[in-house]
Design a protein around this motif. Structure first.
Motif, PDB file in Angstrom:
ATOM      1  N   SER A 127      -4.348  14.314  -4.503  1.00 50.21           N
ATOM      2  CA  SER A 127      -5.290  13.884  -5.513  1.00 50.21           C
ATOM      3  C   SER A 127      -6.811  14.438  -5.973  1.00 50.21           C
ATOM      4  O   SER A 127      -7.004  14.256  -7.078  1.00 50.21           O
TER       5      SER A 127
ATOM      6  N   VAL B  93       6.541   3.690  -8.964  1.00 45.88           N
ATOM      7  CA  VAL B  93       4.958   4.025  -8.554  1.00 45.88           C
ATOM      8  C   VAL B  93       5.887   5.086  -7.850  1.00 45.88           C
ATOM      9  O   VAL B  93       5.385   6.782  -8.012  1.00 45.88           O
TER      10      VAL B  93
ATOM     11  N   ALA C 296       1.987   2.679 -11.863  1.00 44.73           N
ATOM     12  CA  ALA C 296       1.237   1.127 -11.034  1.00 44.73           C
ATOM     13  C   ALA C 296       1.410   0.100 -12.369  1.00 44.73           C
ATOM     14  O   ALA C 296       1.364  -1.129 -11.674  1.00 44.73           O
TER      15      ALA C 296
ATOM     16  N   VAL D 129      -4.581  10.355  -1.794  1.00 42.49           N
ATOM     17  CA  VAL D 129      -4.517   8.348  -2.621  1.00 42.49           C
ATOM     18  C   VAL D 129      -3.775   7.625  -1.551  1.00 42.49           C
ATOM     19  O   VAL D 129      -2.769   7.535  -2.157  1.00 42.49           O
TER      20      VAL D 129
ATOM     21  N   ASN E  63      -6.573  -1.169  -5.857  1.00 42.00           N
ATOM     22  CA  ASN E  63      -7.185  -0.500  -5.208  1.00 42.00           C
ATOM     23  C   ASN E  63      -6.527   1.032  -5.988  1.00 42.00           C
ATOM     24  O   ASN E  63      -5.276   1.099  -5.709  1.00 42.00           O
ATOM     25  N   ALA E  64      -7.890   1.799  -5.634  1.00 43.24           N
ATOM     26  CA  ALA E  64      -6.804   3.333  -5.480  1.00 43.24           C
ATOM     27  C   ALA E  64      -7.904   4.378  -4.851  1.00 43.24           C
ATOM     28  O   ALA E  64      -8.961   4.421  -5.581  1.00 43.24           O
TER      29      ALA E  64
ATOM     30  N   TYR F 191      -3.387   3.998  -2.894  1.00 41.14           N
ATOM     31  CA  TYR F 191      -2.801   2.856  -3.987  1.00 41.14           C
ATOM     32  C   TYR F 191      -2.374   1.126  -3.461  1.00 41.14           C
ATOM     33  O   TYR F 191      -1.435   1.567  -2.691  1.00 41.14           O
ATOM     34  N   THR F 192      -3.348   0.289  -3.760  1.00 46.71           N
ATOM     35  CA  THR F 192      -2.271  -0.879  -3.310  1.00 46.71           C
ATOM     36  C   THR F 192      -2.672  -1.929  -4.355  1.00 46.71           C
ATOM     37  O   THR F 192      -2.996  -1.951  -5.555  1.00 46.71           O
TER      38      THR F 192
ATOM     39  N   ASP G 131     -10.270   0.833   2.164  1.00 50.44           N
ATOM     40  CA  ASP G 131      -9.614  -0.532   0.638  1.00 50.44           C
ATOM     41  C   ASP G 131     -10.820  -1.547   1.049  1.00 50.44           C
ATOM     42  O   ASP G 131     -11.340  -2.017   2.169  1.00 50.44           O
TER      43      ASP G 131
ATOM     44  N   LYS H 174       0.909  -1.172  -0.362  1.00 51.25           N
ATOM     45  CA  LYS H 174       0.199   0.223  -0.307  1.00 51.25           C
ATOM     46  C   LYS H 174       0.747   0.881  -0.288  1.00 51.25           C
ATOM     47  O   LYS H 174       1.675   1.402   0.913  1.00 51.25           O
TER      48      LYS H 174
ATOM     49  N   LEU I 223      -2.610  -3.419  -9.727  1.00 48.57           N
ATOM     50  CA  LEU I 223      -2.909  -2.684  -9.159  1.00 48.57           C
ATOM     51  C   LEU I 223      -4.774  -3.209  -8.763  1.00 48.57           C
ATOM     52  O   LEU I 223      -5.207  -3.026  -9.883  1.00 48.57           O
TER      53      LEU I 223
ATOM     54  N   GLU J 157      -0.829   6.829 -11.770  1.00 52.28           N
ATOM     55  CA  GLU J 157      -1.113   5.297 -12.457  1.00 52.28           C
ATOM     56  C   GLU J 157       0.185   4.560 -13.493  1.00 52.28           C
ATOM     57  O   GLU J 157      -0.909   2.581 -13.559  1.00 52.28           O
TER      58      GLU J 157
END
Length: 302
Positions: A16, A73, A29, A50, A40-41, A52-53, A281, A10, A38, A26
């Motif tokens: 954002s 990233v 990513a 933001v 989740n965002a 990111y996962t 998330d 994460k 990727l 992204e």
């Protein structure tokens, strides 16, 4: 399909609102998809942040895909975002505020700790950003909260309980584990860790009184005598709304329902209305499912 050992990363980026910057991040990513996916965002405009996962198998070359994806990233974010122009209602130490690795699906914490240390070293050496380790990635198991307190994370830097611009500090109160000893005004510092799974769960309060939100957050958190394994902050969150933003360090023991109930009890005693709590998330199981679906889709194409 059998579940492989997976690692989750994460990354929390202090931006954002800048659409071109987010597109660049992204794109970085997505470079290693499907090896690193990727899943989740989660953007929050009030916080200007933001999350990111990314998920990948632990195997798959040296450095592993998740190492390369996470570093990509971070590099893209540092290139696209200037901390000096940042403003938001969530604390931050840098453009890339926080990076954490979690083991999933039978992976070991030691494996992701090694991954976190390798990524932190590369961030410090190649990107020349002061980088700190915590959790299993740190030799003495230093906590995220302790290093944040030492670096002044929880103190707003501008009126209205906002964090704005970059620190004027010419040196750091704690020596970083990697990278230079002097922070950049445009990049700040990065904190990288490895821990067991943590749920991020926020509860809105229908009040503009940030001090009330802070009182409730202190009473909810373990540090303030509240719920075990819960960390909480009271933050402004838009017009007429604040939030109790929580890290649930052991969600199997103390979960979101208990946190929400505790917040409701405390808020009711102060005459405050509580909104619906939410996660930032997906659950571990959902993240694993999303990764496996992506892997299956890729395999079916070949």
């Amino acid at each position: 399909m059998l579940r492989p050992a997976l690692a989750c990363c994460k990354l929390y980026i202090s931006e954002s609102r800048n659409a071109p910057a987010l597109r660049a991040i992204e794109r970085a990513a997505a470079v290693l998809r499907p090896a690193a996916v990727l899943v989740n965002a989660f953007a929050d405009d009030a916080y200007n942040r933001v999350g990111y996962t990314l998920v990948s198998r632990l195997s798959g070359g040296l450095p592993p895909p998740l190492h390369r994806a996470a570093f990509g990233v971070v590099a893209a974010a540092l290139e696209a975002v200037d901390l000096g122009s940042h403003a938001g209602a969530h604390p931050r130490l840098g453009v890339v505020d926080h990076v954490v690795f979690h083991p999933l699906a039978g992976a070991r914490l030691d494996d992701v700790a090694a991954l976190a240390r390798a990524v932190a070293t590369e961030i410090g050496d190649k990107l020349q950003v002061p980088t700190y380790l915590y959790g299993a990635a740190h030799g003495e198991g230093r906590t995220l909260a302790s290093i944040r307190r030492q670096l002044g994370y929880f103190t707003p830097t501008s009126p209205g309980n906002q964090w704005q611009g970059a620190s004027d500090a010419l040196s750091l109160p704690v020596a970083p584990d990697a990278g230079p000893g002097t922070p950049s005004r445009s990049k700040g510092v990065v904190v990288v860790g490895a821990t067991a799974w943590v749920d991020n769960y926020n509860v809105p309060l229908h009040t503009s009184d940030v001090e009330a939100a802070k009182r409730i957050a202190r009473a909810v958190s373990e540090r303030g005598g509240g719920l075990r394994s819960v960390q909480a902050m009271g933050l402004a969150h838009g017009e007429g709304v604040t939030e109790v933003a929580c890290n649930l360090l052991d969600p199997g023991r103390v979960g979101a329902e208990q946190v929400l109930e505790k917040v409701r009890q405390l808020a009711t005693a102060q005459g405050l209305a509580v909104g619906e709590g939410y996660f930032t998330d997906f659950s571990q199981e959902k993240i694993i499912e999303m990764y496996m679906q992506s892997a299956e889709a890729e395999a079916s194409q070949h």
